[in-house]
Design a protein around this motif. Structure first.
Motif, PDB file in Angstrom:
ATOM      1  N   THR A  53       0.829  -1.209   0.000  1.00  8.53           N
ATOM      2  CA  THR A  53       0.000   0.000   0.000  1.00  8.53           C
ATOM      3  C   THR A  53       0.855   1.246   0.000  1.00  8.53           C
ATOM      4  O   THR A  53       0.593   2.200  -0.740  1.00  8.53           O
ATOM      5  N   VAL A  54       1.904   1.253   0.794  1.00  9.54           N
ATOM      6  CA  VAL A  54       2.807   2.408   0.840  1.00  9.54           C
ATOM      7  C   VAL A  54       3.493   2.600  -0.518  1.00  9.54           C
ATOM      8  O   VAL A  54       3.619   3.720  -1.008  1.00  9.54           O
ATOM      9  N   ALA A  55       3.902   1.501  -1.145  1.00 11.75           N
ATOM     10  CA  ALA A  55       4.543   1.594  -2.463  1.00 11.75           C
ATOM     11  C   ALA A  55       3.568   2.168  -3.490  1.00 11.75           C
ATOM     12  O   ALA A  55       3.940   3.005  -4.318  1.00 11.75           O
ATOM     13  N   ALA A  56       2.307   1.741  -3.451  1.00 10.91           N
ATOM     14  CA  ALA A  56       1.305   2.256  -4.385  1.00 10.91           C
ATOM     15  C   ALA A  56       1.028   3.734  -4.130  1.00 10.91           C
ATOM     16  O   ALA A  56       0.965   4.534  -5.075  1.00 10.91           O
ATOM     17  N   GLY A 100       5.579  -5.328  -7.447  1.00 14.73           N
ATOM     18  CA  GLY A 100       5.794  -4.401  -8.548  1.00 14.73           C
ATOM     19  C   GLY A 100       4.602  -3.471  -8.615  1.00 14.73           C
ATOM     20  O   GLY A 100       3.585  -3.676  -7.941  1.00 14.73           O
ATOM     21  N   ARG A 101       4.706  -2.436  -9.445  1.00 11.38           N
ATOM     22  CA  ARG A 101       3.593  -1.498  -9.577  1.00 11.38           C
ATOM     23  C   ARG A 101       3.549  -0.955 -10.996  1.00 11.38           C
ATOM     24  O   ARG A 101       4.574  -0.833 -11.654  1.00 11.38           O
ATOM     25  N   ARG A 102       2.335  -0.671 -11.448  1.00  9.24           N
ATOM     26  CA  ARG A 102       2.159  -0.125 -12.791  1.00  9.24           C
ATOM     27  C   ARG A 102       1.079   0.948 -12.755  1.00  9.24           C
ATOM     28  O   ARG A 102       0.209   0.932 -11.884  1.00  9.24           O
ATOM     29  N   VAL A 103       1.154   1.851 -13.731  1.00 11.56           N
ATOM     30  CA  VAL A 103       0.212   2.963 -13.798  1.00 11.56           C
ATOM     31  C   VAL A 103      -0.650   2.814 -15.050  1.00 11.56           C
ATOM     32  O   VAL A 103      -0.142   2.497 -16.126  1.00 11.56           O
ATOM     33  N   ARG A 104      -1.924   3.067 -14.871  1.00 11.66           N
ATOM     34  CA  ARG A 104      -2.849   3.105 -15.997  1.00 11.66           C
ATOM     35  C   ARG A 104      -3.613   4.422 -15.905  1.00 11.66           C
ATOM     36  O   ARG A 104      -4.131   4.776 -14.851  1.00 11.66           O
ATOM     37  N   ILE A 105      -3.649   5.164 -17.010  1.00 15.68           N
ATOM     38  CA  ILE A 105      -4.364   6.440 -17.064  1.00 15.68           C
ATOM     39  C   ILE A 105      -5.540   6.282 -18.029  1.00 15.68           C
ATOM     40  O   ILE A 105      -5.368   5.826 -19.151  1.00 15.68           O
ATOM     41  N   GLU A 106      -6.711   6.659 -17.589  1.00 16.80           N
ATOM     42  CA  GLU A 106      -7.899   6.604 -18.436  1.00 16.80           C
ATOM     43  C   GLU A 106      -8.524   7.986 -18.531  1.00 16.80           C
ATOM     44  O   GLU A 106      -8.653   8.673 -17.521  1.00 16.80           O
ATOM     45  N   ARG A 107      -8.898   8.385 -19.747  1.00 14.79           N
ATOM     46  CA  ARG A 107      -9.656   9.631 -19.921  1.00 14.79           C
ATOM     47  C   ARG A 107     -11.083   9.328 -19.479  1.00 14.79           C
ATOM     48  O   ARG A 107     -11.726   8.446 -20.038  1.00 14.79           O
ATOM     49  N   ARG A 130       5.351 -11.247  -7.815  1.00 18.99           N
ATOM     50  CA  ARG A 130       6.388 -11.758  -8.708  1.00 18.99           C
ATOM     51  C   ARG A 130       5.844 -12.656  -9.813  1.00 18.99           C
ATOM     52  O   ARG A 130       6.488 -12.861 -10.823  1.00 18.99           O
ATOM     53  N   GLU A 131       4.643 -13.178  -9.630  1.00 19.78           N
ATOM     54  CA  GLU A 131       4.006 -14.008 -10.657  1.00 19.78           C
ATOM     55  C   GLU A 131       3.110 -13.177 -11.564  1.00 19.78           C
ATOM     56  O   GLU A 131       2.300 -13.721 -12.310  1.00 19.78           O
ATOM     57  N   GLU A 132       3.202 -11.843 -11.472  1.00 17.43           N
ATOM     58  CA  GLU A 132       2.421 -10.903 -12.291  1.00 17.43           C
ATOM     59  C   GLU A 132       0.929 -10.893 -11.949  1.00 17.43           C
ATOM     60  O   GLU A 132       0.114 -10.411 -12.729  1.00 17.43           O
ATOM     61  N   ARG A 133       0.561 -11.429 -10.800  1.00 18.81           N
ATOM     62  CA  ARG A 133      -0.838 -11.380 -10.374  1.00 18.81           C
ATOM     63  C   ARG A 133      -1.106 -10.040  -9.703  1.00 18.81           C
ATOM     64  O   ARG A 133      -0.361  -9.642  -8.802  1.00 18.81           O
ATOM     65  N   THR A 134      -2.152  -9.355 -10.142  1.00 22.57           N
ATOM     66  CA  THR A 134      -2.518  -8.091  -9.514  1.00 22.57           C
ATOM     67  C   THR A 134      -3.068  -8.387  -8.128  1.00 22.57           C
ATOM     68  O   THR A 134      -4.009  -9.170  -7.980  1.00 22.57           O
ATOM     69  N   THR A 135      -2.465  -7.773  -7.120  1.00 26.13           N
ATOM     70  CA  THR A 135      -2.887  -8.033  -5.742  1.00 26.13           C
ATOM     71  C   THR A 135      -3.650  -6.869  -5.129  1.00 26.13           C
ATOM     72  O   THR A 135      -4.200  -6.999  -4.048  1.00 26.13           O
ATOM     73  N   GLY A 136      -3.667  -5.733  -5.809  1.00 25.73           N
ATOM     74  CA  GLY A 136      -4.401  -4.585  -5.304  1.00 25.73           C
ATOM     75  C   GLY A 136      -4.220  -3.388  -6.212  1.00 25.73           C
ATOM     76  O   GLY A 136      -3.384  -3.407  -7.126  1.00 25.73           O
TER      77      GLY A 136
END
Length: 149
Positions: A53-56, A100-107, A130-136
């Protein structure tokens, strides 16, 4: 021949009583160790969730500090587990490096008062393992700045 005296009180434990007492003690000790191990596992999961959560939140704050015109540049930004850095490029704490973390931007616009449409962007930061499963994920909607004209 040896015997017990009439009215004498027997002393000590029999073999059966000793075995039963030992079994009860073993069950009690096993239950205590099981509870301690379970508590430790739950504490580790909670610590991992807090670190994620802190990383996000850290990455979301970086995106939100950008000018609105530059927010779309963050779309697709991704940091793999073990590669998370802050705004200055310094690696985050080891506890946060498990995700890991990724960003998605939507209009995306919003309607207020049932008739006023406000343009904006939805910023979504996803956390994955690490298995690329979205956890939150966490998200914030940002309204577009008003035109000065």
């Amino acid at each position: 021949m040896r015997g017990t005296r009439p009215g004498a009180v027997p002393r000590g434990l029999t073999l059966v009583e000793s075995i039963v007492a030992s079994a009860i003690l073993a069950v009690a000790i096993t239950a205590v160790f099981s509870a301690v191990a379970s508590g430790r596992a739950h504490a580790e999961v909670a610590a991992d969730e807090l670190a994620a959560t802190v990383a996000a939140e850290d990455l979301l704050a970086r995106v939100l500090s950008s000018d609105f015109d530059r927010i779309d540049d963050w779309n697709g930004h991704e940091e793999a587990p073990g590669e998370l850095v802050d705004a200055e490029g310094v690696f985050l704490a080891p506890a946060m490096q498990r995700v890991g973390r990724r960003v998605r931007i939507e209009r995306r616009g919003r309607t207020v008062f049932e008739s006023i449409e406000i343009a904006g962007r939805l910023v979504v930061v996803e956390i994955f393992d690490r298995e690329e499963r979205t956890t939150g994920s966490i998200s914030r909607w940002i309204p577009a700045p008003e035109d000065d004209s």
